[in-house]
Design an enzyme around this catalytic site. Structure first.
Site, PDB file in Angstrom:
ATOM      1  N   SER A   1      37.146  -7.887  26.838  1.00  0.00           N
ATOM      2  CA  SER A   1      35.869  -8.007  26.802  1.00  0.00           C
ATOM      3  C   SER A   1      35.381  -9.225  27.622  1.00  0.00           C
ATOM      4  CB  SER A   1      35.518  -8.386  25.276  1.00  0.00           C
ATOM      5  OG  SER A   1      35.448  -7.280  24.775  1.00  0.00           O
TER       6      SER A   1
ATOM      7  N   LYS B   1      32.507  -9.257  29.790  1.00  0.00           N
ATOM      8  CA  LYS B   1      31.205  -9.343  29.309  1.00  0.00           C
ATOM      9  C   LYS B   1      30.698 -10.811  29.840  1.00  0.00           C
ATOM     10  CE  LYS B   1      31.305  -6.911  24.880  1.00  0.00           C
ATOM     11  NZ  LYS B   1      33.123  -6.568  24.695  1.00  0.00           N
TER      12      LYS B   1
ATOM     13  N   SER C   1      31.305 -10.496  20.615  1.00  0.00           N
ATOM     14  CA  SER C   1      31.762  -9.570  21.740  1.00  0.00           C
ATOM     15  C   SER C   1      31.181  -8.163  21.375  1.00  0.00           C
ATOM     16  CB  SER C   1      33.342  -9.497  21.865  1.00  0.00           C
ATOM     17  OG  SER C   1      33.488  -9.088  23.136  1.00  0.00           O
TER      18      SER C   1
END
Length: 377
Positions: free
Chosen positions: A55, A58, A115
């Site tokens: 993640s 991101k 997230s």
């Protein structure tokens, strides 16, 4: 192998690197420490080996969203509708329902704090029309930032063949986000919050926000194959650092490794303002409505300095003996050279702070007569 390296100067000054002892207990196999303003690398350890970023992907998703907001093509209060594709993501999410609407502001909060994969995809679709089109933009932006070891396949970091990056590239995109889009800090520094009018609780996956002094963000990541990743940012005394670790064996390892990297940076480096060693003298103006102009520095100068060299900073003035009017505001009159241990690290233009108009013919004649009479007297 651990090593200390230096990268090129971005906006301020680049100094040689002293071989300080490596940060203690960086247990992650890949790590890097970068200073935000200059982009200078203060420490790196196998930082260009590719791993899955999970993640931490991101960071790029948020960067493109923030660029859209800052360009005016996207608004904080715009409503984003969750598609069938967005709600199908799985993993970390806030359980969007199909066609549920939420503001950009709340979706950015969900992405930064917990997230949320569903919100990341919904934002991507809203910005670019589809996740695939958004991912094309992610890869284009990565190339623009010089992220040579990065290929994005999705906007979430969920496992996908070929979705890879490295610690150095993560530091680059993290720097771009925090340097040029400081509004993101409003969200990356949230420890606990809510969505849906208080009905949905949020708790930050980055626990450094809770316990590390000066923590400002940024993004965690984990999958079974990526293991534990983190891009952590913190600021103290006007200096913000970016610590990245990848493929750490445990969650505690990633946080402790980043904490130790940040501690190392704050202990050994500082952003130090530089001023001339002597008063800058005025420059004579020929045929001007004023006889002199007082040079000023065209910009402030601060250097990323090893604390052990704090007493070795000197400056050197190089000024034009005179200039002829008219003098324009901002016109270069000389240079201020900054040196550390006798080595040049920056050159700052010295400029006129305001214009000095040229004398008219009548004014020149009048000045000539005044000078003549003074000489006779």
């Amino acid at each position: 192998m651990k090593r200390i390296a230096a990268l090129g100067l971005a906006l301020l000054c680049l100094l040689p690197v002293t071989a300080y002892a490596a940060p203690a207990e960086v247990t992650a196999p890949s790590a890097i420490l970068m200073e935000k303003t200059t982009g200078r690398v203060l420490y790196e350890q196998d930082a260009e080996t590719q791993y899955e970023p999970a993640s931490v992907t991101k960071v790029m998703t948020l960067l493109l969203v923030m660029e859209a907001i800052d360009s005016g093509s996207l608004g904080w209060d715009d409503m984003v509708t969750a598609s069938t594709h967005a709600i199908s993501m799985g993993g970390s999410q806030i359980w969007l329902k199909e066609n549920e609407q939420m503001t950009v502001r709340d979706m950015v909060k969900a992405v930064t704090v917990v997230s949320a994969n569903d919100c990341a995809v919904a934002l991507a679709e809203h910005v670019a029309g589809s996740e695939a089109a958004f991912v094309e933009r992610m890869n284009q932006r990565a190339r623009e930032l010089g992220m040579e070891h990065t290929t994005f396949v999705n906007c979430t970091g969920l496992p996908a063949a070929g979705h890879l990056t490295c610690a150095h590239d993560i530091a680059r995109m993290s720097r771009e986000l925090v340097l040029n889009h400081p509004a993101i800090r409003e969200y990356t520094t949230i420890w606990m919050d809510t969505l849906r009018d208080g009905a949905f609780q949020l708790s930050n996956t980055n626990r450094l926000i809770f316990y590390y002094e000066g923590a400002t963000g940024l993004k965690t990541g984990f999958t079974d194959t990526a293991l534990y990743c983190l891009s952590a940012t913190a600021e103290r005394d006007g200096m913000e650092l970016i610590a990245v670790v990848m493929h750490a064996p445990t969650s505690n390892d990633r946080f402790e490794s980043c904490k130790n990297l940040l501690n190392y940076g704050f202990a050994n480096y500082a952003i130090t303002p530089v001023y001339p060693d002597q008063a800058i003298p005025p420059v004579e103006v020929l045929l001007g409505q004023r006889d002199t102009v007082q040079p000023v520095t065209a910009r402030e100068c601060s250097i990323l300095l090893e604390k052990s060299k704090s007493g070795t900073v000197t400056t050197r003035l190089d000024l034009a003996p005179q200039v002829e009017a008219p003098v324009e505001a901002g016109q270069k009159l000389g240079e201020l050279t900054v040196l550390v241990d006798g080595q040049q690290v920056d050159v700052i233009d010295l400029v006129a702070p305001e214009e000095v108009p040229r004398l008219s013919v009548g004014g020149i004649f009048k000045r000539f007569l005044n000078t003549l009479f003074l000489q006779e007297g």
